[in-house]
Design a protein around this motif. Structure first.
Motif, PDB file in Angstrom:
ATOM      1  N   SER A 209       0.822  -1.204   0.000  1.00 28.54           N
ATOM      2  CA  SER A 209       0.000   0.000   0.000  1.00 28.54           C
ATOM      3  C   SER A 209       0.856   1.252   0.000  1.00 28.54           C
ATOM      4  O   SER A 209       0.541   2.235  -0.660  1.00 28.54           O
ATOM      5  N   ARG A 210       1.943   1.200   0.771  1.00 28.91           N
ATOM      6  CA  ARG A 210       2.750   2.410   0.848  1.00 28.91           C
ATOM      7  C   ARG A 210       3.433   2.705  -0.497  1.00 28.91           C
ATOM      8  O   ARG A 210       3.568   3.848  -0.885  1.00 28.91           O
TER       9      ARG A 210
ATOM     10  N   ARG B 184       2.083   1.977  -3.235  1.00 29.10           N
ATOM     11  CA  ARG B 184       1.017   2.527  -4.075  1.00 29.10           C
ATOM     12  C   ARG B 184       0.774   3.992  -3.734  1.00 29.10           C
ATOM     13  O   ARG B 184       0.480   4.798  -4.600  1.00 29.10           O
ATOM     14  N   ILE B 185       0.914   4.318  -2.436  1.00 31.46           N
ATOM     15  CA  ILE B 185       0.767   5.721  -2.043  1.00 31.46           C
ATOM     16  C   ILE B 185       1.794   6.565  -2.776  1.00 31.46           C
ATOM     17  O   ILE B 185       1.475   7.607  -3.350  1.00 31.46           O
TER      18      ILE B 185
ATOM     19  N   ILE C 107       1.057   9.467  -5.332  1.00 30.62           N
ATOM     20  CA  ILE C 107       1.583  10.817  -5.157  1.00 30.62           C
ATOM     21  C   ILE C 107       2.305  11.268  -6.420  1.00 30.62           C
ATOM     22  O   ILE C 107       2.110  12.375  -6.908  1.00 30.62           O
TER      23      ILE C 107
ATOM     24  N   ILE D 297      -0.240  11.893  -9.117  1.00 25.29           N
ATOM     25  CA  ILE D 297      -0.915  13.176  -8.939  1.00 25.29           C
ATOM     26  C   ILE D 297       0.013  14.305  -9.367  1.00 25.29           C
ATOM     27  O   ILE D 297      -0.400  15.242 -10.046  1.00 25.29           O
TER      28      ILE D 297
ATOM     29  N   THR E 112      -0.340  17.345  -2.706  1.00 30.57           N
ATOM     30  CA  THR E 112      -1.058  16.094  -2.936  1.00 30.57           C
ATOM     31  C   THR E 112      -0.824  15.116  -1.800  1.00 30.57           C
ATOM     32  O   THR E 112      -1.730  14.368  -1.419  1.00 30.57           O
ATOM     33  N   ALA E 113       0.368  15.155  -1.253  1.00 35.75           N
ATOM     34  CA  ALA E 113       0.631  14.280  -0.120  1.00 35.75           C
ATOM     35  C   ALA E 113      -0.273  14.641   1.050  1.00 35.75           C
ATOM     36  O   ALA E 113      -0.840  13.779   1.717  1.00 35.75           O
TER      37      ALA E 113
ATOM     38  N   LEU F  51      -3.685  13.599   0.426  1.00 36.13           N
ATOM     39  CA  LEU F  51      -3.780  12.165   0.662  1.00 36.13           C
ATOM     40  C   LEU F  51      -3.911  11.861   2.137  1.00 36.13           C
ATOM     41  O   LEU F  51      -4.676  10.997   2.544  1.00 36.13           O
TER      42      LEU F  51
ATOM     43  N   LEU G 135      -7.103   9.923   2.929  1.00 29.63           N
ATOM     44  CA  LEU G 135      -6.897   8.571   3.413  1.00 29.63           C
ATOM     45  C   LEU G 135      -7.338   8.414   4.852  1.00 29.63           C
ATOM     46  O   LEU G 135      -7.884   7.380   5.239  1.00 29.63           O
TER      47      LEU G 135
ATOM     48  N   THR H 136      -7.884   6.185  -9.018  1.00 36.90           N
ATOM     49  CA  THR H 136      -6.690   5.500  -8.542  1.00 36.90           C
ATOM     50  C   THR H 136      -6.815   5.191  -7.063  1.00 36.90           C
ATOM     51  O   THR H 136      -6.446   4.110  -6.594  1.00 36.90           O
ATOM     52  N   LEU H 137      -7.382   6.170  -6.353  1.00 40.43           N
ATOM     53  CA  LEU H 137      -7.564   5.966  -4.915  1.00 40.43           C
ATOM     54  C   LEU H 137      -8.520   4.817  -4.638  1.00 40.43           C
ATOM     55  O   LEU H 137      -8.307   4.039  -3.703  1.00 40.43           O
TER      56      LEU H 137
ATOM     57  N   ALA I   7      -6.771   1.494  -5.558  1.00 44.04           N
ATOM     58  CA  ALA I   7      -5.716   1.117  -4.620  1.00 44.04           C
ATOM     59  C   ALA I   7      -6.324   0.601  -3.320  1.00 44.04           C
ATOM     60  O   ALA I   7      -7.289   1.140  -2.807  1.00 44.04           O
ATOM     61  N   ASP I   8      -5.734  -0.447  -2.818  1.00 43.13           N
ATOM     62  CA  ASP I   8      -6.225  -1.029  -1.577  1.00 43.13           C
ATOM     63  C   ASP I   8      -5.566  -0.325  -0.391  1.00 43.13           C
ATOM     64  O   ASP I   8      -4.658  -0.823   0.252  1.00 43.13           O
ATOM     65  N   LEU I   9      -6.046   0.868  -0.153  1.00 40.56           N
ATOM     66  CA  LEU I   9      -5.430   1.684   0.888  1.00 40.56           C
ATOM     67  C   LEU I   9      -6.322   1.700   2.116  1.00 40.56           C
ATOM     68  O   LEU I   9      -7.465   2.085   2.048  1.00 40.56           O
TER      69      LEU I   9
ATOM     70  N   THR J 187      -5.336   3.115   5.295  1.00 34.03           N
ATOM     71  CA  THR J 187      -5.146   4.441   5.857  1.00 34.03           C
ATOM     72  C   THR J 187      -3.685   4.826   5.771  1.00 34.03           C
ATOM     73  O   THR J 187      -2.805   3.978   5.734  1.00 34.03           O
ATOM     74  N   PHE J 188      -3.485   6.118   5.694  1.00 31.43           N
ATOM     75  CA  PHE J 188      -2.118   6.608   5.623  1.00 31.43           C
ATOM     76  C   PHE J 188      -1.331   6.214   6.872  1.00 31.43           C
ATOM     77  O   PHE J 188      -0.119   6.015   6.824  1.00 31.43           O
ATOM     78  N   PHE J 189      -2.045   6.123   7.972  1.00 34.06           N
ATOM     79  CA  PHE J 189      -1.377   5.811   9.233  1.00 34.06           C
ATOM     80  C   PHE J 189      -1.529   4.340   9.619  1.00 34.06           C
ATOM     81  O   PHE J 189      -1.312   3.980  10.768  1.00 34.06           O
ATOM     82  N   ASP J 190      -1.953   3.545   8.695  1.00 34.12           N
ATOM     83  CA  ASP J 190      -2.070   2.125   8.988  1.00 34.12           C
ATOM     84  C   ASP J 190      -0.798   1.420   8.535  1.00 34.12           C
ATOM     85  O   ASP J 190      -0.538   1.280   7.351  1.00 34.12           O
TER      86      ASP J 190
END
Lengths: 234, 255
Positions: free
Chosen positions: A3-4, A6-7, A11, A14, B9-10, B13, B17, B161-162, B165-167, B169-172
């Motif tokens: 996932s990271r 993919r992040i 990014i 984007i 963008t970050a 996100l 996210l 895309t979001l 993507a199998d996201l 969470t940003f903090f996960d």
């Protein structure tokens, strides 16, 4: 791919898309009919401007365009004209403008008010840097008169700028003439004014864009002339 | 300017996210009960058993890390509005680039507002992204204008895309190999430093047990190396959509 990762990919995607949006473009064309009264009597004419806006990344854009007018003085066979092409670039808190022009009136104050001059070609440049609500810049103009004497005029204008309920600009004019200036543009740019003190002569110009009507009204005053303008946009 | 776009963008996100946290469940971590190995194997000291205990000790560290990761997830879960200061520092060659922004976001309204404080080339710019309107509005002090940009071109792909993507969470960080590098207790609050190993980078995540909200994420291996420092976090402040979208009075220029 995690996932990271993919992040990161997203990014980057984007970012590319944002930068890719630089190709997006928007064009404007405005015709107007100036009608006014000046030191040489009544005058009427036709103005034309076209401008293209292009994105430069997320925080910047570029304006390129041409504009000018041709007016005819009542009782005078000679027409007054001024035409110029410009390019403005804003990137974050930095901006610059380049303009080339030609005409037999001076570079119009507030893009409207004309002062008769010998035929000439010229260039205008400006660099602007803001730091939030405060900024500074430098503007310069050079004109070469197409006459037998081939006279040359220039001015360099450092200025400071504030953003407080609109844009306030205080400038100093150095060069062929010496002067001080102040200009103001209301937040929505419906009201603009310009005050100059050049060679002990004072000039005052104000321009009001009507919200309900496609019309701009202007009044200008110098030591030796008074101008009033109506520009009808169509 | 590319870096500001990326930073923006970050940040978006981070906001988007984190909004997904409440909607998605954390995949379960694998728990191996190795506390009672077969008695028969205890009688003999063979290399396999030694390796077995070694692995077990590593897993016990991962259990501690998993607990921290779970606490982080719980802290982020259910957030409706949030404000925070975010400082992004990146090392690009010989240069150290730093951006400081104040981020305000509403998960419910899906609106993010970013006020740029540093560097001076960006100071005073305010960016408001509204997913519902599919547009970004940027107040630019240099000409006192608001640049309005549609997200039709960029965001459609971004959002798709979001969604693809199998996201979680940003903090996960539960999907990654996470280890607790150190844990120090001060006045009853334990400060953890986690090492998160992903496929192409190594992150160091700092979090304290009083909030369980990460306050620093450092990219120690990866491009570009740098840190993201989060401070002055206020969770669920009273933020209306009007507050978030309010920009200085200025002429709007549609791109």
């Amino acid at each position: 791919m995690g996932s990271r990762s993919r992040i990161l990919l997203i990014i980057c995607t984007i970012g590319i898309l944002v930068l890719g949006s630089a190709s997006s473009m928007r064009a404007f064309r405005i015709e107007d009919m100036p009608f006014g009264f000046g030191s040489e009597g009544w005058q009427a004419g036709l103005g034309l401007s076209q401008e293209t806006i292009r994105s430069l990344g997320l925080f910047g854009y570029e304006k390129t365009g041409i504009g000018g007018y041709l007016t005819h003085l009542d009782g005078n066979d000679e027409a007054s004209s001024w035409f110029g092409g410009h390019r403005q670039v804003y990137m974050g808190n930095v901006g610059y403008t380049l303009e080339l022009f030609a005409g037999n009136t001076r570079r119009p104050i507030l893009s409207t008010f004309m002062t008769a001059a010998d035929p000439h070609v010229g260039a205008y440049g400006e660099f602007n840097r803001m730091y939030g609500e405060v900024g500074h810049g430098l503007a310069g103009t050079a004109q070469l008169f197409v006459t037998e004497l081939g006279e040359f005029e220039y001015s360099i204008s450092p200025y400071i700028q504030f953003t407080r309920q609109g844009i306030w600009r205080f400038s100093l004019s150095l060069g062929t003439d010496f002067g001080l200036g102040m200009s103001y543009a209301e937040p929505t740019e419906r009201l603009k004014l310009d005050i100059m003190l050049v060679n002990e002569g004072v000039s005052f110009h104000v321009l009001l864009s009507m919200t309900e009507l496609p019309m701009t009204l202007g009044v200008g005053m110098t030591q030796d002339q008074l101008q009033a303008f109506v520009r009808y946009l169509f | 300017m590319k870096r500001y776009s990326l930073i923006y963008t970050a940040l978006i996100l981070v906001f988007v996210l984190s909004s997904l946290v409440s909607a998605m469940s954390l995949p379960g971590t694998i728990q191996l009960d190795l506390s009672q190995p077969p008695a028969a194997e205890e009688k003999e000291k063979d290399p396999v058993l030694e390796k077995y205990h070694e692995v077990m000790s590593e897993i016990s560290i991962s259990d501690e890390a998993a607990e921290v990761v779970e606490n982080i997830r719980k802290a982020v879960e259910g957030i409706k509005t949030i404000t925070m200061d975010v400082e992004v520092t990146e090392i690009r060659g010989q240069r150290l680039e730093r951006v400081l922004v104040h981020l305000l976001a509403s998960v419910e309204d899906v609106i993010a507002r970013i006020e740029f404080l540093e560097p001076s080339a960006m100071r005073g710019q305010i960016l408001v992204a509204e997913q519902e309107k599919m547009e970004v509005r940027i107040y630019q002090p240099i000409n006192n204008q608001i640049a309005v940009r549609g997200l039709e071109d960029a965001s459609k792909e971004v959002l798709s895309t979001l969604s693809i993507a199998d996201l979680n969470t940003f903090f996960d960080f539960s999907e990654y190999t996470v280890e607790v590098l150190d844990a120090t207790e001060t006045d009853g609050v334990t400060a953890y430093r986690l090492e998160v190993l992903t496929e192409d980078e190594v992150l160091h995540v700092s979090v304290k047990s009083d909030t369980w909200f990460p306050h620093e994420i450092a990219v120690v291996e990866g491009e570009p190396p740098g840190t993201l420092v989060i401070s002055n976090v206020v969770i669920d402040p009273d933020l209306s959509s009007e507050t978030l979208t309010n920009l200085p009075k200025a002429k709007e220029v549609r791109m």
